[in-house]
Design an enzyme around this catalytic site. Structure first.
Site, PDB file in Angstrom:
ATOM      1  N   HIS A 108       0.863  -1.178   0.000  1.00 32.66           N
ATOM      2  CA  HIS A 108       0.000   0.000   0.000  1.00 32.66           C
ATOM      3  C   HIS A 108       0.896   1.223   0.000  1.00 32.66           C
ATOM      4  O   HIS A 108       1.826   1.303   0.797  1.00 32.66           O
ATOM      5  CB  HIS A 108      -0.910  -0.008   1.232  1.00 32.66           C
ATOM      6  CG  HIS A 108      -2.029   0.985   1.145  1.00 32.66           C
ATOM      7  ND1 HIS A 108      -1.813   2.330   1.270  1.00 32.66           N
ATOM      8  CD2 HIS A 108      -3.352   0.828   0.930  1.00 32.66           C
ATOM      9  CE1 HIS A 108      -2.980   2.955   1.140  1.00 32.66           C
ATOM     10  NE2 HIS A 108      -3.928   2.072   0.927  1.00 32.66           N
ATOM     11  N   ARG A 154      -6.587  10.527  -0.732  1.00 26.55           N
ATOM     12  CA  ARG A 154      -6.213  11.032  -2.052  1.00 26.55           C
ATOM     13  C   ARG A 154      -7.449  11.226  -2.928  1.00 26.55           C
ATOM     14  O   ARG A 154      -7.542  12.190  -3.672  1.00 26.55           O
ATOM     15  CB  ARG A 154      -5.208  10.090  -2.707  1.00 26.55           C
ATOM     16  CG  ARG A 154      -3.798  10.297  -2.157  1.00 26.55           C
ATOM     17  CD  ARG A 154      -2.845   9.218  -2.627  1.00 26.55           C
ATOM     18  NE  ARG A 154      -3.086   7.958  -1.927  1.00 26.55           N
ATOM     19  CZ  ARG A 154      -3.090   6.766  -2.506  1.00 26.55           C
ATOM     20  NH1 ARG A 154      -2.883   6.665  -3.801  1.00 26.55           N
ATOM     21  NH2 ARG A 154      -3.317   5.679  -1.793  1.00 26.55           N
TER      22      ARG A 154
END
Lengths: 343, 634
Positions: B250, B270
């Site tokens: 990740h 994000r």
């Protein structure tokens, strides 16, 4: 960069134990659970402690740190003084298994006794429509990570083992409130149930549960008080009061009592068998020893009373008629009859 | 000396109590099977709670142009066309039903204005597709499934007087061995963590839903349970593993403070406007858009910023590239000296939106950073870097039935422990929907398998005794090697030599070191007794971690290309020939990992036609393209 710090940890099991002293290295930015892991890795590999996510999301590492119920993973070492001794003990309300691990079965039993979500009749999956404002109240309670710190701190059960049977605790009050406030839940008796079966009335709103909640759920203000208020409304409603005078109470509250999920409370055996001890009270008998000096490897324990079928798990009963072969004994013709019958 | 072993009879044993396991158990119970759920932790603590972003399902609630075909395309693209196409197809088609079903169990997702389930944007998904509850979707999923199981138990209680009559949860129980009758699954052997007592579950069908392997890595978001138990159990039972070289790192795990190193910062940070900057303050992701994605991603900060409000007329910001691309980009920035002191980069939302909006959109992120790190994400940037997060590889299964391949029958696998669905890289949000879709299928087909059995397989006493001896061995070596040291050494080997960027020399070295570790693990000891002894538990888990690590290292050395979650510095590009190959691991008689190449199943015509030729040309060989042209010409 690490400094040695003094820790005191309770070690033992259900037969007893005591606080033991450890000096452990502590580094910048660490939490109490890190220190327990360092103890396991370097000094005492069998120190028992539950943990999973180490991020305050699973609610496994509940413990009492300097007497306060907390999550080990969310208690930063920087919150203590440099020379402060940190004392770690297991949750006090639940029976000890070993070291910091306690038997939290109580909570899972109470969960089973709380009636589940009742889906609305006639609404197909995919057709559920709810407003965001309406789901938000229940969503607050669904943040619960089931760390059981609220259950542990609640004074109704903390030092009162005898209250446990009749009291579900804050965790299950917010579950009841969550379902009560769920826009589509089909049951309408959540409040009555909380009062009659979960022991909501025991709570006298000291807010200890809200204080320890690591998810900052406003347990008392947003769940318990609203649940109590409306229960009170009903109880002191003059019409209900009149109704109570006219009808028998069990007729009035029938729905709540009839659906009780609580296990049977009947005790013992009556009649001729009264007074004989339960089979569980008899001493266990040793299993026979095989020729190779070992005992047969398994004892039987089944999830249901009565044990497995002697005919095996594959056999469906009753047998299908086609599979039953039965020859009626015919005297004289039957060769396989008892030898004694032959002349 | 004899050892008491508790014996149970079940129809279906589900190993693992995360999303996939619970969904499988619900399905088996609904099919009328006596079902056991084995939970390594307490009931409801599974690693699924860590999933933050959401569950991907093309319901089209937010953008009505979304449908299963678009979802299928995104999944294949994300997996770099190495996915088992049939799994990706079933997943895309069935995910919406599985999500809607959760609402009938009591789940409360966030809503759209018209009262439907809200859906959010996520890396690699063309339309807003992730059903979510703030950033605690995994917790909602687990709690919903947990409560559904309780409600089934209440039905059983009303009928039989026992909550456990048809479905029982064995909390804090670890399975150490599957027992076979010939090549048929006959049962499972394990121990209760709390008491150290042993148990034997006799059952003709076993569903593996044990999750991943991340605990073999130094920096990981995974909990202690993720020791590859299901992978190893399957191997030892004669099943095969595929895609084991593909691990997802990740891109945004916390790197500071050290105590929470590895813990995830959800991608929705994000998706909702968070940007990545290096220590020079530069928004560096624009330099890392690979050619295959060039068309879909913005080239300027202005265009990227417009996308959040007007996604139809602007291209998406490069921060939303698939996870492997972002992880590699961060890795590169740090390696070239533009990282933070703690070895990460900055992820910033504080300058991008007002504080109240951050708290509303990302409540548990805000909460987590405040409590764990004393960082206020509405005021300062976060420090993030790649962390081992998910293993794409796993048990090779039949896509429709979730039955394990190899010579064993009666074994099923679903969720992270199974392989093929995500190809070389998983899209965020696809794991929660994956475990619902294939959890259900595994439960359903395990039940059907039991129904079709003429005769129940029998457990052999000798096998039980052997499993018992293996489990007790570490306790009989009280002064053997410390399991915690061994785990740290294994993590060092995997993290340093089989990590995010790989090289042939290092992989060969890793294999050599894993062999050395194997000898040491054979001599591991556990001080103390059987009652809740974490040292003993780890000592038993180590052998699973080791064999799975060996699979990963072997497959990583074999695959000479870079694709998705497998990056070889010595073979930097994707190779269309390698796309046609699955690397399959099995155990030979001596217990060593055996690796072989198998062709990837070929996509059906109507599915491959969903893609345009220019896109396919980046993945397919020339021969395959000629075939495609012939198909299109028809």
């Amino acid at each position: 960069m690490g400094t040695k710090r003094h820790f005191r940890v309770w070690r033992g099991d259900e037969s007893g134990g005591d606080i033991q002293d450890y000096d452990v290295e502590v580094n910048d930015g660490e939490v109490v659970l890190d220190i327990i892991h360092r103890l396991q890795a370097t000094q005492t590999p069998d120190l028992a402690c539950r943990w999973n996510c180490k991020a305050g999301k699973c609610g496994s590492c509940s413990m009492e740190i300097n007497g306060k119920p907390k999550l080990g993973c969310m208690t930063r070492m920087s919150t203590f003084e440099e020379d402060e001794t940190v004392t770690i003990t297991p949750l006090r309300t639940f029976p000890i298994i070993r070291d910091l691990v306690t038997d939290v079965t109580f909570n899972y039993e109470k969960a089973r006794e709380t009636p589940a979500f009742a889906p609305p009749a006639g609404v197909a999956p995919g057709q559920y429509r709810m407003k965001q404002v309406d789901v938000e109240r229940s969503q607050e309670f669904r943040k619960c990570i089931e760390c059981f710190l609220c259950q542990n701190t609640c004074h109704v059960v903390r030092d009162h083992e005898e209250n446990k049977a009749a009291f579900s605790g804050p965790r299950y009050f917010i579950r009841a409130a969550e379902l009560d406030m769920h826009p589509l839940d089909a049951r309408t008796d959540r409040k009555d149930y909380a009062q009659a079966e979960q022991g909501l009335g025991f709570c006298n709103i000291t807010k200890c549960c809200t204080e320890v909640c690591p998810e900052h759920i406003k347990i008392t203000d947003n769940a318990i008080i609203p649940m109590k208020e409306r229960v009170v409304d009903r109880r002191y409603d003059p019409l209900v009061w009149l109704g109570r005078k006219i009808f028998r109470r069990d007729q009035l509250d029938g729905s709540a009592h009839g659906d009780s999920m609580a296990p049977s409370t009947s005790v013992g055996v009556t009649g001729v068998a009264a007074g004989t001890p339960f089979s569980s009270a008899r001493p266990s008998e040793a299993a026979p020893v095989r020729d190779d000096g070992r005992m047969d490897v398994a004892e039987l324990a089944l999830p249901q009373q009565g044990g497995p079928s002697p005919f095996g798990d594959d056999q469906e009963l009753p047998l299908p008629p086609g599979e039953i072969v039965y020859n009626h004994p015919a005297p004289g013709k039957d060769d396989t009859g008892p030898k004694g019958d032959a002349h | 000396m004899t050892t008491r072993i508790e014996r149970h009879h079940y129809d279906v044993v589900v190993i693992g109590a995360g999303g996939a396991g619970l969904r499988a158990a619900i399905e088996a119970r609904l099919a009328g099977k006596r079902t056991a759920i084995i939970s390594k932790s307490l009931f409801g603590k599974a690693h699924t709670v860590m999933a933050e972003g959401g569950a991907a399902a093309a319901m089209g609630n937010v953008n009505s142009r979304d449908n299963w075909m678009v979802h299928f395309r995104d999944t294949m693209r994300g997996g770099k066309f190495l996915n088992n196409f049939r799994m990706a197809e079933l997943h895309a088609k069935e995910a919406p039903e599985r999500i809607w079903e959760l609402e009938t169990y009591g789940a409360l997702f966030d809503r759209t204005k018209d009262g439907k389930i809200s859906q959010r944007n996520f890396g690699g998904h063309e339309y807003p597709r992730l059903a979510h509850v703030g950033d605690r979707t995994g917790l909602e999923l687990i709690r919903t499934l947990q409560q559904k199981i309780v409600s089934l138990q209440q039905e059983d209680f009303a009928e039989t007087g026992s909550y456990d009559a048809k479905i029982k949860v064995f909390a804090e129980t670890t399975i150490t061995e599957l027992l076979l009758d010939g090549d048929q699954v006959a049962g499972a052997f394990g121990y209760y963590r709390e008491s150290g007592e042993f148990l034997l579950l006799e059952a003709p069908a076993v569903v593996l839903a044990t999750g991943g392997v991340g605990r073999s890595y130094k920096v990981t978001s995974n909990s202690w349970e993720y020791t590859g138990d299901g992978h190893a159990l399957a191997l030892r039972a004669g099943a095969t593993l595929i895609n084991m070289e593909f691990l997802q790192f990740h891109p945004t795990g916390m790197v500071w403070p050290p105590s929470v190193k590895g813990i995830l910062v959800t991608e929705s940070v994000r998706g909702d406007g968070g940007v990545l900057r290096n220590s020079d303050g530069k928004r560096f992701m624009f330099d890392y858009v690979p050619d295959v994605f060039r068309k879909q991603y913005a080239e300027t900060e202005e265009e990227a910023d417009r996308w959040y409000d007007d996604p139809d007329n602007n291209r998406r910001p490069p921060e939303l590239l698939p996870r492997d691309e972002v992880a590699r980009a961060i890795n590169n920035e740090v390696k070239e000296g533009r990282g933070t002191k703690a070895g990460g980069v900055f992820l910033d939302v504080s300058t991008r939106m007002p504080a109240e909006r951050i708290v509303k959109r990302l409540p548990s992120m805000y909460h987590q950073f405040k409590e764990l790190a004393d960082v206020d994400i509405t005021k300062q940037p976060m420090e993030v870097g790649p962390t081992c997060h998910y293993v794409m590889g796993g048990v090779e299964v039949d896509p429709d039935s979730a039955a394990a391949s190899g010579r064993v029958t009666g074994l099923f696998a679903a969720g992270e422990v199974s392989g093929g669905m995500h190809g070389s890289n998983r899209l965020g949000g696809n794991s929660l929907s994956d475990l619902l879709v294939f959890g259900k299928r595994a439960g359903e087909h395990a039940s059907a398998y039991v129904d079709a059995l003429a005769k129940r397989p029998k457990v052999a006493t000798a096998d039980v005794e052997a499993a018992l001896d293996v489990a007790l061995a570490p306790l009989n070596r009280q002064s053997g090697e410390n399991p915690y040291t061994l785990q740290q050494d294994l993590q060092a080997v995997m993290g340093d030599l089989v990590g995010i960027i790989r090289r042939a020399g290092e992989l060969t070295d890793a294999l050599k070191r894993l062999q050395e570790l194997k000898l040491r693990v054979a001599n591991v000891g556990a001080a103390g007794g059987r009652r809740y002894n974490p040292g003993w538990h780890l000592a038993i888990d180590l052998r699973n971690m080791l064999v799975v690590s060996e699979c990963t290292a072997k497959a990583a050395l074999e695959r000479e290309e870079s694709r998705g979650g497998h990056t070889r510095e010595d073979f930097p590009g994707m190779n269309p020939q390698w796309r046609k190959v699955n690397l399959v691991c099995s155990l030979d008689k001596s217990g060593d990992v055996h690796l072989e190449r198998k062709p990837l199943p070929k996509m059906r015509g109507e599915l491959i036609s969903l893609f345009d030729r220019t896109e396919l040309s980046k993945y397919l060989t020339d021969d395959e393209l000629i075939e495609f042209d012939a198909l299109e010409a028809k």
